[in-house]
Write a protein that holds these residues in place. Sequence first.
Motif, PDB file in Angstrom:
ATOM      1  N   GLY A  14       0.756  -1.294  -0.038  1.00 30.39           N
ATOM      2  CA  GLY A  14      -0.206  -0.062   0.100  1.00 30.39           C
ATOM      3  C   GLY A  14       0.786   1.239   0.033  1.00 30.39           C
ATOM      4  N   LEU A  15       2.110   1.200  -0.091  1.00 30.43           N
ATOM      5  CA  LEU A  15       3.067   2.239   0.015  1.00 30.43           C
ATOM      6  C   LEU A  15       3.015   2.704  -1.359  1.00 30.43           C
ATOM      7  CD1 LEU A  15       5.103   1.627   3.068  1.00 30.43           C
ATOM      8  CD2 LEU A  15       3.741   3.326   2.806  1.00 30.43           C
ATOM      9  N   LYS A  16       2.736   3.691  -2.065  1.00 29.23           N
ATOM     10  CA  LYS A  16       2.710   3.878  -3.266  1.00 29.23           C
ATOM     11  C   LYS A  16       3.795   5.294  -3.832  1.00 29.23           C
ATOM     12  CE  LYS A  16      -0.822   1.205  -4.560  1.00 29.23           C
ATOM     13  NZ  LYS A  16      -0.295  -0.475  -4.985  1.00 29.23           N
ATOM     14  N   ASN A  17       4.311   5.934  -2.814  1.00 28.69           N
ATOM     15  CA  ASN A  17       5.258   6.980  -2.999  1.00 28.69           C
ATOM     16  C   ASN A  17       6.556   6.248  -3.210  1.00 28.69           C
ATOM     17  OD1 ASN A  17       6.244   9.309  -3.485  1.00 28.69           O
ATOM     18  ND2 ASN A  17       6.128   9.987  -1.235  1.00 28.69           N
ATOM     19  N   THR A  18       6.947   5.762  -4.260  1.00 28.81           N
ATOM     20  CA  THR A  18       8.118   4.946  -4.225  1.00 28.81           C
ATOM     21  C   THR A  18       8.970   5.453  -5.586  1.00 28.81           C
ATOM     22  OG1 THR A  18       6.838   3.363  -5.178  1.00 28.81           O
ATOM     23  CG2 THR A  18       7.201   3.192  -2.950  1.00 28.81           C
ATOM     24  N   HIS A  19      10.332   5.151  -5.658  1.00 27.31           N
ATOM     25  CA  HIS A  19      11.181   5.282  -6.672  1.00 27.31           C
ATOM     26  C   HIS A  19      12.050   4.008  -7.067  1.00 27.31           C
ATOM     27  CE1 HIS A  19      13.117   7.615  -9.928  1.00 27.31           C
ATOM     28  NE2 HIS A  19      13.876   6.731  -9.722  1.00 27.31           N
ATOM     29  N   PRO A  20      11.546   3.117  -7.932  1.00 32.61           N
ATOM     30  CA  PRO A  20      12.558   2.008  -7.921  1.00 32.61           C
ATOM     31  C   PRO A  20      13.821   2.431  -8.892  1.00 32.61           C
ATOM     32  CG  PRO A  20      10.774   1.922  -9.815  1.00 32.61           C
ATOM     33  CD  PRO A  20      10.659   3.283  -8.612  1.00 32.61           C
ATOM     34  N   MET A  21      14.899   1.605  -8.480  1.00 31.16           N
ATOM     35  CA  MET A  21      16.242   1.698  -9.241  1.00 31.16           C
ATOM     36  C   MET A  21      16.636   0.583  -9.239  1.00 31.16           C
ATOM     37  SD  MET A  21      17.835   5.323  -7.370  1.00 31.16           S
ATOM     38  CE  MET A  21      19.052   5.579  -8.896  1.00 31.16           C
ATOM     39  N   ASN A  22      18.009   0.218  -9.994  1.00 32.71           N
ATOM     40  CA  ASN A  22      18.886  -0.885  -9.805  1.00 32.71           C
ATOM     41  C   ASN A  22      20.243  -0.599  -9.861  1.00 32.71           C
ATOM     42  OD1 ASN A  22      19.147  -3.691  -9.546  1.00 32.71           O
ATOM     43  ND2 ASN A  22      17.309  -4.275 -10.791  1.00 32.71           N
ATOM     44  N   ILE A  23      21.019  -1.517  -9.708  1.00 31.45           N
ATOM     45  CA  ILE A  23      22.437  -1.528  -9.901  1.00 31.45           C
ATOM     46  C   ILE A  23      23.102  -0.793 -11.035  1.00 31.45           C
ATOM     47  CG2 ILE A  23      24.632  -2.565  -9.598  1.00 31.45           C
ATOM     48  CD1 ILE A  23      23.077  -3.088  -7.379  1.00 31.45           C
ATOM     49  N   GLY A  24      23.734   0.333 -10.595  1.00 35.81           N
ATOM     50  CA  GLY A  24      24.393   1.017 -11.998  1.00 35.81           C
ATOM     51  C   GLY A  24      23.392   2.428 -12.274  1.00 35.81           C
ATOM     52  N   GLY A  25      22.265   2.272 -11.833  1.00 38.48           N
ATOM     53  CA  GLY A  25      21.496   3.473 -12.557  1.00 38.48           C
ATOM     54  C   GLY A  25      21.708   4.625 -11.509  1.00 38.48           C
ATOM     55  N   SER A  26      21.251   5.777 -12.133  1.00 37.36           N
ATOM     56  CA  SER A  26      21.156   7.046 -11.576  1.00 37.36           C
ATOM     57  C   SER A  26      19.724   7.841 -11.580  1.00 37.36           C
ATOM     58  CB  SER A  26      22.486   8.042 -11.965  1.00 37.36           C
ATOM     59  OG  SER A  26      23.711   7.491 -11.677  1.00 37.36           O
ATOM     60  N   PHE A  27      19.553   8.725 -10.919  1.00 38.07           N
ATOM     61  CA  PHE A  27      18.332   9.587 -11.172  1.00 38.07           C
ATOM     62  C   PHE A  27      18.455  10.858 -10.510  1.00 38.07           C
ATOM     63  CE2 PHE A  27      13.967  11.145 -10.622  1.00 38.07           C
ATOM     64  CZ  PHE A  27      13.441  10.958 -11.810  1.00 38.07           C
ATOM     65  N   ASP A  28      18.075  11.933 -11.168  1.00 35.08           N
ATOM     66  CA  ASP A  28      18.145  13.192 -10.558  1.00 35.08           C
ATOM     67  C   ASP A  28      16.819  13.629  -9.583  1.00 35.08           C
ATOM     68  OD1 ASP A  28      19.695  15.622 -10.264  1.00 35.08           O
ATOM     69  OD2 ASP A  28      19.495  16.260 -12.476  1.00 35.08           O
ATOM     70  N   PHE A  29      17.207  13.701  -8.250  1.00 36.80           N
ATOM     71  CA  PHE A  29      15.841  14.175  -7.614  1.00 36.80           C
ATOM     72  C   PHE A  29      16.091  15.609  -7.384  1.00 36.80           C
ATOM     73  CE2 PHE A  29      16.328   9.648  -6.972  1.00 36.80           C
ATOM     74  CZ  PHE A  29      15.134   9.102  -6.877  1.00 36.80           C
ATOM     75  N   ASP A  30      15.129  16.332  -6.637  1.00 29.83           N
ATOM     76  CA  ASP A  30      15.183  17.543  -6.326  1.00 29.83           C
ATOM     77  C   ASP A  30      16.407  18.052  -5.395  1.00 29.83           C
ATOM     78  OD1 ASP A  30      13.849  16.480  -3.983  1.00 29.83           O
ATOM     79  OD2 ASP A  30      12.199  17.963  -4.262  1.00 29.83           O
ATOM     80  N   PHE A  31      17.064  17.290  -4.631  1.00 34.34           N
ATOM     81  CA  PHE A  31      18.248  17.515  -3.884  1.00 34.34           C
ATOM     82  C   PHE A  31      19.775  17.139  -4.310  1.00 34.34           C
ATOM     83  CE2 PHE A  31      16.690  13.371  -2.969  1.00 34.34           C
ATOM     84  CZ  PHE A  31      17.682  12.423  -3.001  1.00 34.34           C
ATOM     85  N   GLY A  32      19.513  16.214  -5.435  1.00 33.18           N
ATOM     86  CA  GLY A  32      20.750  15.866  -6.041  1.00 33.18           C
ATOM     87  C   GLY A  32      20.605  14.662  -6.929  1.00 33.18           C
ATOM     88  N   LEU A  33      21.556  14.317  -7.254  1.00 37.13           N
ATOM     89  CA  LEU A  33      21.604  13.046  -8.301  1.00 37.13           C
ATOM     90  C   LEU A  33      22.007  11.610  -7.342  1.00 37.13           C
ATOM     91  CD1 LEU A  33      21.822  11.884 -11.259  1.00 37.13           C
ATOM     92  CD2 LEU A  33      24.238  12.083 -11.130  1.00 37.13           C
ATOM     93  N   VAL A  34      20.848  10.863  -7.452  1.00 38.43           N
ATOM     94  CA  VAL A  34      21.261   9.383  -6.575  1.00 38.43           C
ATOM     95  C   VAL A  34      21.776   8.423  -7.577  1.00 38.43           C
ATOM     96  CG1 VAL A  34      19.987   7.762  -5.380  1.00 38.43           C
ATOM     97  CG2 VAL A  34      19.480  10.193  -4.888  1.00 38.43           C
ATOM     98  N   SER A  35      22.655   7.672  -7.248  1.00 37.05           N
ATOM     99  CA  SER A  35      23.329   6.481  -7.952  1.00 37.05           C
ATOM    100  C   SER A  35      23.164   5.526  -7.017  1.00 37.05           C
ATOM    101  CB  SER A  35      24.783   6.567  -8.740  1.00 37.05           C
ATOM    102  OG  SER A  35      24.811   7.698  -9.314  1.00 37.05           O
ATOM    103  N   TYR A  36      22.639   4.052  -7.567  1.00 43.92           N
ATOM    104  CA  TYR A  36      22.377   2.845  -6.839  1.00 43.92           C
ATOM    105  C   TYR A  36      23.502   2.190  -7.354  1.00 43.92           C
ATOM    106  CZ  TYR A  36      20.037  -1.107  -4.360  1.00 43.92           C
ATOM    107  OH  TYR A  36      19.974  -2.088  -3.375  1.00 43.92           O
ATOM    108  N   VAL A  37      24.475   1.629  -6.261  1.00 46.36           N
ATOM    109  CA  VAL A  37      25.724   1.036  -6.727  1.00 46.36           C
ATOM    110  C   VAL A  37      25.903  -0.364  -6.104  1.00 46.36           C
ATOM    111  CG1 VAL A  37      27.050   3.090  -7.220  1.00 46.36           C
ATOM    112  CG2 VAL A  37      27.120   2.193  -5.080  1.00 46.36           C
ATOM    113  N   GLN A  38      26.667  -1.066  -6.496  1.00 47.50           N
ATOM    114  CA  GLN A  38      26.691  -2.470  -6.225  1.00 47.50           C
ATOM    115  C   GLN A  38      27.372  -2.720  -4.478  1.00 47.50           C
ATOM    116  OE1 GLN A  38      30.016  -5.069  -7.526  1.00 47.50           O
ATOM    117  NE2 GLN A  38      28.814  -6.781  -7.842  1.00 47.50           N
ATOM    118  N   ALA A  39      26.662  -3.681  -3.885  1.00 46.26           N
ATOM    119  CA  ALA A  39      27.295  -3.903  -2.639  1.00 46.26           C
ATOM    120  C   ALA A  39      27.429  -5.517  -2.668  1.00 46.26           C
ATOM    121  CB  ALA A  39      26.194  -3.729  -1.526  1.00 46.26           C
ATOM    122  N   VAL A  40      28.402  -5.991  -2.003  1.00 46.68           N
ATOM    123  CA  VAL A  40      28.487  -7.407  -2.133  1.00 46.68           C
ATOM    124  C   VAL A  40      28.120  -7.911  -0.765  1.00 46.68           C
ATOM    125  CG1 VAL A  40      30.410  -9.287  -2.038  1.00 46.68           C
ATOM    126  CG2 VAL A  40      30.744  -6.955  -3.309  1.00 46.68           C
TER     127      VAL A  40
END
Length: 226
Positions: free
Chosen positions: A83-109
């Motif tokens: 029921g939580l719809k205010n979301t933003h999906p990403m995946n490894i290697g992707g970046s997206f420009d939000f209103d506060f800055g650029l977010v990149s989702y990077v690999q963790a082992v």
Amino acid sequence: MKVTSYGHSCFMVEVKGKRLLFDPYISPNPNAKEIDVNKVQADYILITHAHEDHIADVETIAKRTKAKIISNYEIVNWYNARGLKNTHPMNIGGSFDFDFGLVSYVQAVHSSSFPDGTYGGLAGGFIIESSEGSFYFAGDTGLTTNMKLITEFKDLSFAFLPIGGNFTMNTEAAIMASDFINCKTIIGMHYDTFDLIKIDKEEAVEQFSSVQKELILFDIGKTINL
Ligand code: NI
Ligand code: MN
């Protein structure tokens, strides 16, 4: 940027007036009893992976604050189904420009499953870049030479690294990681919460300072400017 510790791997970073809450695990944390989870504010909730000690308070905080959840595709789907719809999906290697800055989702082992065993996608970390500075939030991870890639693109002001060992890097590996990411100001996380990750904090701080780096270990509830 203002950084507040809520214990374990849960931190709030204020960037461009937005409150970014990472990996909320407050109410079950015996070391964070003085934090009232009903008073924690957030504009965004960033989740590195689905393990209980990173998501325990996501639902309650997201419902109350209406914060946007940023995480990998599988974790976001899981919250959408609840029921939580205010979301933003990403995946490894992707970046997206939000209103506060650029977010990149990077690999963790690391691994990533929900407490009930549901697949939680690939474990990751975040790099945040804004006009106020840039930082890396590693999440739970082992040491990996892939961290060297970060310096090819980013100049980090500070970084959050796990130092508790057993499930993640320990202090020695975190020092090597700080070399890989070319960052001298490290905020330690993921230590002392459980018996298996108890560390000697003074020794850890000394190990970093002996190689001319700073390890910042927060008192829970404390805020600093970086
Ligand atoms: Ni984990
Ligand atoms: Mn963990």
